[in-house]
Design a protein around this motif. Structure first.
Motif, short mmCIF file in Angstrom:
data_model
loop_
_atom_site.label_atom_id
_atom_site.label_comp_id
_atom_site.label_asym_id
_atom_site.label_seq_id
_atom_site.Cartn_x
_atom_site.Cartn_y
_atom_site.Cartn_z
N GLY A 122 0.70 -1.34 0.16
CA GLY A 122 0.02 -0.01 -0.03
C GLY A 122 0.87 1.24 0.13
N MET A 123 2.03 1.17 0.05
CA MET A 123 3.17 2.23 0.08
C MET A 123 4.06 2.14 -1.00
SD MET A 123 4.53 2.91 3.77
CE MET A 123 3.63 3.00 5.45
N ASP A 124 4.36 3.46 -1.57
CA ASP A 124 5.16 3.42 -2.86
C ASP A 124 6.58 3.10 -2.38
OD1 ASP A 124 7.15 5.28 -4.68
OD2 ASP A 124 5.29 4.80 -5.50
N VAL A 125 7.27 2.43 -3.42
CA VAL A 125 8.62 1.88 -2.98
C VAL A 125 9.48 2.76 -2.61
CG1 VAL A 125 8.41 -0.10 -4.78
CG2 VAL A 125 9.25 2.12 -5.58
N THR A 126 9.34 4.26 -2.93
CA THR A 126 10.13 5.37 -2.53
C THR A 126 9.84 5.98 -1.07
OG1 THR A 126 9.01 6.89 -4.07
CG2 THR A 126 10.69 5.88 -4.93
N ASP A 127 8.70 5.38 -0.50
CA ASP A 127 8.08 6.08 0.82
C ASP A 127 9.09 6.09 1.70
OD1 ASP A 127 6.66 6.29 3.15
OD2 ASP A 127 5.06 6.30 1.82
N PRO A 128 9.44 7.25 2.23
CA PRO A 128 10.36 7.38 3.32
C PRO A 128 10.06 6.59 4.46
CG PRO A 128 9.26 9.26 3.18
CD PRO A 128 8.85 8.58 2.19
N ARG A 129 8.80 6.06 4.77
CA ARG A 129 8.61 5.33 5.86
C ARG A 129 8.85 3.76 5.85
NH1 ARG A 129 2.16 6.67 5.94
NH2 ARG A 129 2.79 6.51 3.82
N ASN A 130 9.37 3.22 4.69
CA ASN A 130 9.74 2.08 4.54
C ASN A 130 10.79 1.58 5.35
OD1 ASN A 130 7.95 0.90 2.45
ND2 ASN A 130 8.97 2.06 1.05
N PRO A 131 12.14 2.30 5.48
CA PRO A 131 13.13 1.75 6.59
C PRO A 131 12.57 1.73 7.90
CG PRO A 131 14.03 3.54 4.97
CD PRO A 131 12.41 3.33 4.77
#
Length: 290
Positions: A122-131
Motif C-alpha cells: 500500500g506504500m510506494d517503493v520510494t516512501d520514506p517510511r519503508n526503512p
C-alpha cells in the motif's frame, strides 16, 4: 565452493541445521492439494517446508504436517518450518502478523521466520517510511526470537543495501536471506554480503519459474548427466552450499526433485551453468524499495 553430494543440510548462525532441500508451498491452495504434496514430500525425504502469510496456506500446511508426521515415523522436531511476514503487516502490525502465522501453523514454534519484502503493502517503493517499518518489524522478530517462538529469523528479497542497513542496526543478526537465484541470476554481490555477515543465502525460483528447464545449455548438461533439467538446476545450487525450495503439487515431480544428493556436477558443467548469468529476474525486484 563445492560440497560433497551426500551433504544434505547447512549450519545456520543460530547453531541449528537447515535442510538444503525444502518444499516450496507457493500456489498450493486447498487442504487436499497441500496434504497430497506434503505426503509425497515426506515420503521422498523432505524435512523442510516453506510457507508464508501471503500464500494463505499456513493453516493447511500445519494441519497436514500434524496428520502426516506420525505416518512417516517423524515428529515435530524432525522438520524445519519456514514462514514469512506479509508486506501488509510490515511495521506497526508486525507483531499481529507474526503471531497470526504462529497461530495458523499451530506447530508450537516456527523454525525460521522471514520479513517477506523490504517494502510495505500500500506504500510506494520510494516512501520514506519503508526503512522505519522494516526496523520495527525486525524488532518484533527479535522479541519473538528471544521468547523461543521463532527459532531463527531472517529476511527475503532484500538487496545488498537493505542487508547492510539491517546489519548496522540489528541486535540479532539474520540467519537467512532468501532470494531468487538460478544460473541466469547468480547474485554475486548479495552472496558476498551474506558471506561477510555469516548469513545463509537461500534460493527460491531455482528453475526460473520453469523457464530454465528448457534452456538449451541446461538440457545439454542434463542429457550428459542422465538427469532431468530440474535436478541439474537444483544440484547446481546445493553443490554451492545453497539451500533450495522447489515447489510442485505433482507427487512424481516432488519425488524427482529430491534426487539431487546422489550425483555431482563436473566443474565444467558448473561453469557452463554459471556462465548463463545475465542478471535476469523472473520474480519480484526490490531494487527500487528505499
Amino acid at each position: 565452493m563445492s560440497i560433497p553430494s551426500t551433504t544434505t543440510s547447512v549450519l545456520l548462525n543460530t547453531g541449528a541445521e537447515m535442510p538444503l532441500l525444502g518444499l516450496g508451498t507457493y500456489k498450493l491452495v486447498g487442504y487436499a492439494d497441500v496434504y497430497r504434496a506434503v505426503d509425497a514430500a515426506l515420503a521422498a525425504g523432505y524435512r523442510s517446508f516453506d510457507s508464508a502469510a501471503v500464500y494463505r496456506n499456513e493453516a493447511d500446511v500445519g494441519r497436514a504436517l500434524k496428520e502426516l508426521l506420525p505416518k512417516h515415523g517423524s515428529c515435530r522436531e524432525d522438520i524445519f518450518i519456514t514462514s514469512k511476514l506479509g508486506p501488509k503487516d510490515q511495521g506497526e502490525r508486525s507483531m499481529e502478523g507474526a503471531l497470526q502465522s504462529l497461530s495458523q501453523l499451530d506447530l508450537g514454534y516456527i523454525d525460521l521466520y522471514l520479513i517477506h519484502w523490504p517494502g510495505t503493502q500500500g506504500m510506494d517503493v520510494t516512501d520514506p517510511r519503508n526503512p522505519g517499518n522494516r526496523a520495527q518489524s525486525w524488532a518484533t522478530l527479535e522479541e519473538l526470537h528471544a521468547q523461543g517462538k521463532l527459532k531463527a529469523i531472517g529476511v527475503s528479497n532484500y538487496t545488498p543495501a537493505h542487508m547492510k542497513e539491517l546489519m548496522q542496526s540489528c541486535k540479532t543478526p539474520p540467519a537467512v536471506l532468501q532470494v531468487e537465484f538460478h544460473p541466469q541470476l547468480c547474485q554475486t554481490e548479495l552472496r558476498n554480503v551474506c558471506q561477510e555477515y555469516g548469513v545463509c543465502f537461500q534460493s527460491y525460483s531455482s528453475l526460473g519459474k520453469g523457464e530454465l528447464i528448457t534452456h538449451p545449455d541446461v538440457m545439454e548438461v542434463a542429457k550428459h548427466c542422465g538427469r532431468t533439467p530440474a535436478q541439474v538446476l537444483l544440484r547446481w545450487a546445493v553443490q554451492q552450499g545453497i539451500p533450495v525450495l522447489p515447489k510442485s503439487s505433482n507427487p512424481d515431480r516432488i519425488k524427482d526433485n529430491a534426487k539431487i544428493f546422489d550425483f555431482t556436477l563436473s566443474d565444467a558443467d558448473m561453469d557452463r551453468l554459471s556462465g548463463l548469468d545475465c542478471g535476469h529476474k523472473y520474480c519480484w525486484d526490490a531494487s527500487q524499495v528505499i
